[in-house]
Design a protein around this motif. Structure first.
Motif, PDB file in Angstrom:
ATOM      1  N   TRP A 161       0.829  -1.199   0.000  1.00 57.65           N
ATOM      2  CA  TRP A 161       0.000   0.000   0.000  1.00 57.65           C
ATOM      3  C   TRP A 161       0.867   1.252   0.000  1.00 57.65           C
ATOM      4  O   TRP A 161       0.586   2.208  -0.695  1.00 57.65           O
ATOM      5  CB  TRP A 161      -0.918  -0.011   1.221  1.00 57.65           C
ATOM      6  CG  TRP A 161      -2.064  -0.967   1.094  1.00 57.65           C
ATOM      7  CD1 TRP A 161      -2.202  -2.186   1.700  1.00 57.65           C
ATOM      8  CD2 TRP A 161      -3.241  -0.814   0.292  1.00 57.65           C
ATOM      9  NE1 TRP A 161      -3.380  -2.791   1.329  1.00 57.65           N
ATOM     10  CE2 TRP A 161      -4.041  -1.972   0.470  1.00 57.65           C
ATOM     11  CE3 TRP A 161      -3.684   0.199  -0.556  1.00 57.65           C
ATOM     12  CZ2 TRP A 161      -5.256  -2.133  -0.176  1.00 57.65           C
ATOM     13  CZ3 TRP A 161      -4.902   0.025  -1.203  1.00 57.65           C
ATOM     14  CH2 TRP A 161      -5.679  -1.116  -1.004  1.00 57.65           C
ATOM     15  N   ALA A 216      -9.157  13.858  -9.390  1.00 55.32           N
ATOM     16  CA  ALA A 216      -9.258  13.358  -8.012  1.00 55.32           C
ATOM     17  C   ALA A 216      -9.153  11.839  -7.962  1.00 55.32           C
ATOM     18  O   ALA A 216      -8.508  11.282  -7.076  1.00 55.32           O
ATOM     19  CB  ALA A 216     -10.592  13.829  -7.410  1.00 55.32           C
ATOM     20  N   ALA A 217      -9.749  11.151  -8.944  1.00 57.76           N
ATOM     21  CA  ALA A 217      -9.678   9.697  -9.000  1.00 57.76           C
ATOM     22  C   ALA A 217      -8.241   9.227  -9.232  1.00 57.76           C
ATOM     23  O   ALA A 217      -7.770   8.278  -8.609  1.00 57.76           O
ATOM     24  CB  ALA A 217     -10.592   9.163 -10.107  1.00 57.76           C
ATOM     25  N   THR A 220      -6.233   9.623  -6.016  1.00 61.64           N
ATOM     26  CA  THR A 220      -6.515   8.525  -5.114  1.00 61.64           C
ATOM     27  C   THR A 220      -5.811   7.253  -5.563  1.00 61.64           C
ATOM     28  O   THR A 220      -5.238   6.505  -4.749  1.00 61.64           O
ATOM     29  CB  THR A 220      -8.029   8.276  -5.039  1.00 61.64           C
ATOM     30  OG1 THR A 220      -8.685   9.475  -4.633  1.00 61.64           O
ATOM     31  CG2 THR A 220      -8.358   7.170  -4.047  1.00 61.64           C
ATOM     32  N   THR A 221      -5.846   7.014  -6.862  1.00 67.01           N
ATOM     33  CA  THR A 221      -5.174   5.841  -7.421  1.00 67.01           C
ATOM     34  C   THR A 221      -3.677   5.887  -7.157  1.00 67.01           C
ATOM     35  O   THR A 221      -3.050   4.882  -6.805  1.00 67.01           O
ATOM     36  CB  THR A 221      -5.419   5.758  -8.935  1.00 67.01           C
ATOM     37  OG1 THR A 221      -6.821   5.618  -9.162  1.00 67.01           O
ATOM     38  CG2 THR A 221      -4.707   4.566  -9.547  1.00 67.01           C
ATOM     39  N   LEU A 223      -2.094   7.398  -4.719  1.00 68.23           N
ATOM     40  CA  LEU A 223      -1.789   7.200  -3.292  1.00 68.23           C
ATOM     41  C   LEU A 223      -1.916   5.750  -2.859  1.00 68.23           C
ATOM     42  O   LEU A 223      -1.265   5.307  -1.922  1.00 68.23           O
ATOM     43  CB  LEU A 223      -2.720   8.075  -2.445  1.00 68.23           C
ATOM     44  CG  LEU A 223      -2.524   9.586  -2.588  1.00 68.23           C
ATOM     45  CD1 LEU A 223      -3.564  10.344  -1.774  1.00 68.23           C
ATOM     46  CD2 LEU A 223      -1.116   9.991  -2.155  1.00 68.23           C
ATOM     47  N   THR A 224      -2.766   4.998  -3.597  1.00 68.07           N
ATOM     48  CA  THR A 224      -2.990   3.599  -3.221  1.00 68.07           C
ATOM     49  C   THR A 224      -2.235   2.609  -4.100  1.00 68.07           C
ATOM     50  O   THR A 224      -2.511   1.414  -4.070  1.00 68.07           O
ATOM     51  CB  THR A 224      -4.493   3.266  -3.256  1.00 68.07           C
ATOM     52  OG1 THR A 224      -5.006   3.595  -4.561  1.00 68.07           O
ATOM     53  CG2 THR A 224      -5.243   4.049  -2.210  1.00 68.07           C
TER      54      THR A 224
END
Length: 226
Positions: A161, A216-217, A220-221, A223-224
């Motif tokens: 992660w 924004a998506a 998020t992608t 960061l993960t």
């Protein structure tokens, strides 16, 4: 090559792949959010409809052929039409075909922002359930379904992660131009797809709003782990 060397090689390749995806997603997010912030997405309106239509048709064909190449486990699009699929490969193609039919049927029944996430999660659960059952596939045959070499591979790698704590920056710097090109291409593809949807549905979309959501998506992608 011993199994430990193979594991190290796969682990390194996996780390580079995840880091590349993560960095590319972050750069794409920043570019999309920047375009949305300064309302620059509307520039796509100046493209002729013929260009947008050609892109949508071409990208659709490319997606179908790429999906077939993946399911048939071939390295080039030419092999799709020249190779002779095995029984196991036909099973995979049939699963993909049934999944497509199911998605089309469900999409006719339900709409809304929650549709895509629910469908994606459901498909993942169904595929993993199929894999866990006695379906005639060995772990070796299923190895290409998963990142890291399959279910029981001794060379399998573990997803991280917090991927950014161990990034091979040297390899990424060498491919900086490719990553930047991918980010720019992602923005262009999004804008062309939005224009194509506008033409197909005869409705106007807020291009900059779509850029902001996609940015924004992508953030998020990133960061993960891409």
């Amino acid at each position: 090559m011993c199994s430990s060397d193979l594991g190290a090689t796969l682990s390194d390749a996996y780390s580079i792949t995840i880091a590349t995806l993560g960095v590319a997603a972050a750069i794409t997010a920043l570019l999309m959010l920047g375009l949305a912030r300064f309302n620059l997405g509307s520039a796509i309106r100046y493209l002729p409809f013929q260009v947008v239509g050609g892109f949508v048709v071409g990208s659709g064909i490319a997606i179908v052929l790429s999906a077939l190449a993946f399911m048939l486990q071939v390295r080039s699009l030419k092999e799709i039409f020249t190779s002779t699929p095995s029984a196991e490969q036909w099973k995979i193609v049939l699963i993909g075909g049934f999944t497509f039919i199911a998605l089309r049927a469900i999409s006719k029944l339900r709409r809304g922002s929650s549709f895509s996430p629910i469908v994606l999660i459901s498909v993942i659960l169904l595929v993993n359930t199929f894999v866990s059952l006695d379906n005639g596939f060995s772990p070796e045959q299923l190895s290409h379904w998963y990142l890291g070499g399959g279910l029981d591979s001794s060379a399998a790698v573990q997803f991280k992660w917090f991927w950014w704590t161990d990034v091979p920056w040297g390899a990424l710097v060498e491919n900086a131009t490719s990553i930047a090109a991918a980010a720019l291409l992602s923005c262009t593809v999004l804008l062309l797809n939005v224009s194509g949807l506008e033409s197909a549905t005869q409705k106007d979309f807020d291009v900059n709003h779509e850029l902001g959501i996609s940015g924004a998506a992508n953030l998020t992608t990133a960061l993960t782990g891409g």
